[in-house]
Design an enzyme around this catalytic site. Structure first.
Site, short mmCIF file in Angstrom:
data_model
loop_
_atom_site.label_atom_id
_atom_site.label_comp_id
_atom_site.label_asym_id
_atom_site.label_seq_id
_atom_site.Cartn_x
_atom_site.Cartn_y
_atom_site.Cartn_z
N LEU A 39 0.84 -1.19 0.00
CA LEU A 39 0.00 0.00 0.00
C LEU A 39 0.88 1.25 0.00
O LEU A 39 1.90 1.29 0.68
CB LEU A 39 -0.90 0.01 1.24
CG LEU A 39 -1.88 -1.15 1.37
CD1 LEU A 39 -2.58 -1.09 2.73
CD2 LEU A 39 -2.91 -1.12 0.27
N GLN A 83 -8.50 7.56 9.50
CA GLN A 83 -7.83 7.68 8.21
C GLN A 83 -7.19 6.33 7.89
O GLN A 83 -6.23 5.92 8.55
CB GLN A 83 -6.77 8.79 8.25
CG GLN A 83 -7.33 10.16 8.58
CD GLN A 83 -8.32 10.64 7.55
OE1 GLN A 83 -8.05 10.61 6.34
NE2 GLN A 83 -9.49 11.09 8.00
N LEU A 84 -7.70 5.64 6.91
CA LEU A 84 -7.33 4.25 6.65
C LEU A 84 -5.82 4.09 6.47
O LEU A 84 -5.20 4.72 5.61
CB LEU A 84 -8.05 3.75 5.40
CG LEU A 84 -7.81 2.29 5.03
CD1 LEU A 84 -8.29 1.36 6.13
CD2 LEU A 84 -8.49 1.96 3.70
N ASP A 85 -5.23 3.23 7.32
CA ASP A 85 -3.81 2.86 7.26
C ASP A 85 -2.88 4.06 7.39
O ASP A 85 -1.74 4.02 6.91
CB ASP A 85 -3.50 2.10 5.96
CG ASP A 85 -4.19 0.75 5.90
OD1 ASP A 85 -4.38 0.14 6.97
OD2 ASP A 85 -4.56 0.31 4.80
N GLU A 86 -3.32 5.13 8.03
CA GLU A 86 -2.48 6.32 8.18
C GLU A 86 -2.25 6.69 9.63
O GLU A 86 -1.80 7.80 9.93
CB GLU A 86 -3.11 7.50 7.42
CG GLU A 86 -3.13 7.32 5.91
CD GLU A 86 -3.62 8.55 5.17
OE1 GLU A 86 -3.78 9.60 5.82
OE2 GLU A 86 -3.83 8.46 3.95
#
Length: 285
Positions: free
Chosen positions: A197, A227-230
């Site tokens: 990703l 916040q997706l994957d952040e």
């Protein structure tokens, strides 16, 4: 039996005298510091500290420590907490169908390698029930239907609360937690994902990475936010890919690094080695 220790975790605006005040407080009560870590961040003007203290050298228990230390914390505007290292954290894994991260965590739990209790496992599939229940751990199946995900996550939250979870681990749980759940358990949900990703999103990332000829596979362990994957990163690592590695080899290597990174990241959290500041972390490994 391991020594009885307290862990004192502090973050605050940096200024002269913090270390002297904390160390002086402990010395004045006969406290013995067994491990000390500190960091001053020049870019933010913030100071971070982690002390392990021999609890047997102090004249008070954990509550007494908090009461005695409170004036110093107030003076230096500290964000702080103190924990008892003998008390294992309650960890609730969430899993879907991929089992490599969960099986590794269960092994580390059974062997005593990770200082934690696992009161239950929650999954949106039935696949892992027999394996989890073989370990004597309750298994909760909560299907997540596309047309009514909200109800499913209400149930997941109920189960997490009933388990009195200190930490939730997304052990390759292939669902996105809703924002309200991320906020409710802020700093207490840990996720793992592969390093493809954002270059290779969606289905079959290993096949597309193989076609692209990638030379590194990695994994990131981080706290979950809306916040997706952040979220703030706890731990990362990589493994090199050879020119003759197949797609199956890439999958195997990816799972190896995911297991290792998740275990290290979770250990750092369980041992109070991670201090979050904004969207970054200080990790006293």
């Amino acid at each position: 039996m391991s020594p009885h220790r307290y862990r004192l975790i502090i973050s605050c605006p940096d200024r002269v005298g913090i270390v002297a005040a904390v160390s002086g407080f402990l010395a004045s009560h006969g406290g013995s510091i067994t491990e000390a870590s500190q960091h001053s961040d020049a870019s933010t003007g913030w100071f971070f500290m982690r002390y392990e203290i021999d609890a047997g050298t102090l004249p008070f228990d954990l509550d007494g420590f908090c009461q005695a230390f409170a004036p110093i914390a107030l003076e230096f505007a500290m964000e702080w907490h103190v924990t008892d290292a003998r008390q294992p954290r309650r960890v609730v894994p969430l899993v879907s169908k991929l089992d490599h991260c969960l099986t590794d965590l269960l092994y580390r739990w059974r062997s005593g390698d990770l200082p934690m209790d696992i009161p239950c496992v929650i999954s949106n599939h039935e696949d892992m029930r027999d394996y989890v229940e073989w370990h004597g751990i309750p298994y909760h199946h909560v299907p997540v239907e596309r047309q009514d995900k909200a109800s499913a996550f209400v149930r997941v939250s109920q189960l997490v609360d009933e388990a009195r979870a200190d930490v939730v681990v997304l052990a390759r749980y292939m669902q996105i937690l809703p924002p309200d759940m991320c906020a409710r358990y802020a700093g207490r949900v840990i996720n793992i994902h592969h390093s493809f990703l954002p270059s290779f999103v969606g289905a079959r990332p290993y096949h597309r990475a193989f076609e692209r000829g990638v030379k590194l596979i990695g994994a990131t362990c981080h706290y979950v936010t809306d916040q997706l994957d952040e979220g703030p990163i706890i731990e990362q690592d990589v493994i090199r890919v050879r020119h003759d590695d197949t797609v199956d080899d890439l999958v195997r290597l990816g799972r190896d690094v995911e297991r290792a990174v998740l275990a290290r990241g979770l250990r750092y959290h369980l041992e109070d080695r991670v201090l979050v500041h904004g969207n970054k972390t200080v990790v006293f490994d």
